[in-house]
Scaffold this active site. Structure first.
Site, PDB file in Angstrom:
ATOM      1  N   GLY A  39       1.224  -1.589   0.118  1.00 30.61           N
ATOM      2  CA  GLY A  39       0.075   0.642   0.089  1.00 30.61           C
ATOM      3  C   GLY A  39       1.126   1.342  -0.318  1.00 30.61           C
ATOM      4  CG  HIS A 445     -32.925  22.759  -1.960  1.00 27.70           C
ATOM      5  ND1 HIS A 445     -31.980  23.471  -2.147  1.00 27.70           N
ATOM      6  CD2 HIS A 445     -34.075  22.802  -1.217  1.00 27.70           C
ATOM      7  CE1 HIS A 445     -32.597  24.721  -0.989  1.00 27.70           C
ATOM      8  NE2 HIS A 445     -33.940  24.412  -0.439  1.00 27.70           N
TER       9      HIS A 445
END
Ligand SMILES: Cc1cc2nc3c(=O)[nH]c(=O)nc-3n(C[C@H](O)[C@H](O)[C@H](O)COP(=O)(O)OP(=O)(O)OC[C@H]3O[C@@H](n4cnc5c(N)ncnc54)[C@H](O)[C@@H]3O)c2cc1C
Length: 467
Positions: A39, A445
């Site tokens: 990693g 929204h």
């Protein structure tokens, strides 16, 4: 016959992503990693542990300072730092295990050991268990990443004078943390320890923090972070840092005057350098940049030696995980005879402070410098209903478009969820969108993204809510 189609040296977000893609494309692939965990910097001592601590410390800060605004009482709040660190370590170890699983599932051979190029098509790998052996391969991909730059006058002991790696592992909250360098790593790790109770002083040689940011955004970030408690010593150079007992004495110079500052810990984050030593690139005369040591590559990430590729923090461009991954994919695609290229104009960059800062494309200063005619639309988060609901109204969205073609040239966001909001802007720029395209796109929204739509509308002075 070569043992492999591709040997990748390094298993960071460049190397492991390239390995998976190479396997998908049918290349017999090995990935060599010198560390015990896969990693790279990103998963082990970079993006992931820093974000885990940023998230945990933000919860602590919110619980301590803002939950009461929402009617939530948190009397007797305490910090359990060992538990916070253990959580961070678990996130890291789970993710590094996932990378191992990912490579194994794709039949990528994982080899642990230190690798170097022994000649064209030859990689030597050495480990304590198996000694040295040489593997033959059609292609080599260098993905060995970078390490923090160590300044001799403030050498790391990883206890009192630390690199970013040490600053992810303090056993107690420093009373006063000094940070040399006002870049994103210093600001993010400074935010972690500030929220947990440290006094934080950032010493920066240049006149501003976040030097690569759009100027207006950098000024706003400076103001907001100061309000949070950060102290900035700008135009100030560190001459020397010395450990004395449990203190670090730092001699700084500003405008010709010297001064001594005392800290409990000092984080030196002045940049990173590519890991090219011992890789064998000099013997093959692989070209590097003289000043930085970065490996020079073409648009397919191939070095000056055919069959040897390099990606990520080893090559020019921003030192970012997603850039390394994109280059890894581009490199193996082109090895497999397909089109592989990275669009360097649309690489997003994020600083995970609170509020977050995210940008893509050119800054206003760069646009001016290039003499491109432009229009700016901006919109503050105070005008976004969702930001009001969450009580996170600091910051704004700034969208810059070409004044003749309306094509988006850059977007700069400082505000809540900026890191996620920038993805829409990256996609828009990839598609060559105009500010009008975003202005006419319906946004849900109430969302933070409505601020982006309003900023796009205000490029043509037709924002609904801006005054
Ligand atoms: C504190 C911190 C926070 C960060 N946060 C972010 C962020 O939020 N977002 C972001 O995009 N980027 C972030 N970064 C940057 C990011 O981590 C790097 O850009 C990224 O890891 C580079 O990937 P890479 O694959 O090029 O190399 P690395 O991730 O550095 O991996 C290289 C690997 O190669 C191995 N290796 C080296 N030499 C050899 C050898 N000779 N033989 C075998 N193996 C070798 C190393 O052990 C390492 O595992 C952060 C960095 C730091 C330090």
């Amino acid at each position: 016959m070569a043992d492999y189609d591709l040997i990748i040296i390094g298993s960071g977000p460049g190397g492991y992503v390239a390995a998976v893609r190479a396997a998908q494309l049918g290349l017999k692939t090995a990935c060599i990693e010198k560390a015990s965990r896969l990693g790279g910097v990103c998963l082990n001592v970079g993006c992931i542990p820093s974000k885990a601590l940023l998230d945990s410390s933000e919860y602590f800060h919110l619980a301590k300072n803002h939950f009461a605004d929402h009617g939530i009482k948190t009397d007797n709040l305490t910090l359990d730092l060992p538990a916070m660190m253990a959580r961070k370590d678990k996130v890291v170890s789970d993710l590094t295990q996932n990378v191992r699983g990912l490579l194994e599932n794709h039949q990528v051979e994982i080899i642990h050991g230190v690798a170097r190029i022994a000649g064209p098509g030859k990689v030597e790998v050495s480990s304590e268990e198996e000694g040295a052996r040489t593997l033959e391969t059609k292609n080599i991909l260098l993905a060995t990443g970078s390490t923090p730059i160590e300044v001799p006058a403030m050498a790391f002991d990883e206890d009192r004078i630390v690199s970013s790696t040490g600053a992810l592992d303090f056993e107690e909250v420093p009373k006063h943390l000094g940070i040399v360098g006002g870049g994103y790593i210093g600001l993010e790790l400074g935010s972690v320890w500030l929220r947990l109770g440290a006094k934080v002083t950032v010493i920066e040689m240049l006149p501003k923090i976040g030097t690569t940011l759009d100027g207006q955004v950098a000024r706003t970030l400076d103001r907001i972070l100061k309000k949070q408690g950060f102290e900035f010593r700008l135009n100030t150079q560190v001459k020397e840092a010395k450990v004395s007992g449990k203190k670090v004495k730092v001699t700084v110079e500003s405008k010709g005057e010297q001064e001594e500052l005392n800290f409990d810990r000092l984080l030196v984050s002045v940049g990173r350098r590519p890991n090219t030593q011992g890789l064998g690139i000099e013997d093959l005369q692989i070209q590097t940049e003289e000043r930085t040591g970065l490996i020079i590559v073409d648009e397919t990430c191939q070095t000056s030696v055919p069959g040897i590729y390099a990606i990520g923090d080893l090559v020019p461009g921003p030192m970012l995980a997603h850039k390394a991954s994109a280059e890894g994919i581009a490199a193996v695609e082109s090895m497999a005879g397909r089109a592989g290229e990275v669009n360097y104009d649309t690489i997003p960059a994020v600083i995970y402070t609170a509020p977050e800062v995210a940008s893509v494309g050119l800054t206003e200063e760069q646009i001016k410098e290039r003499g491109i005619p432009y229009c700016v639309g901006s919109y503050p988060f105070t005008g976004a209903g969702r930001a009001r609901c969450m009580g996170e109204t600091d910051g704004f969205v700034k969208l810059i478009a070409h004044s003749k073609t309306d094509r988006i040239l850059g977007v700069h966001i400082i505000g809540p969820r900026a890191a996620d909001m920038i993805a829409e802007c990256v996609l828009a720029m990839e598609f060559g969108a105009s500010s009008e395209d975003i202005a006419l796109t319906i946004h849900g929204h109430p969302t933070f993204a409505e601020a982006l739509q309003e900023a796009a509308m205000s490029v043509r002075k037709c924002s609904i809510y801006a005054g």
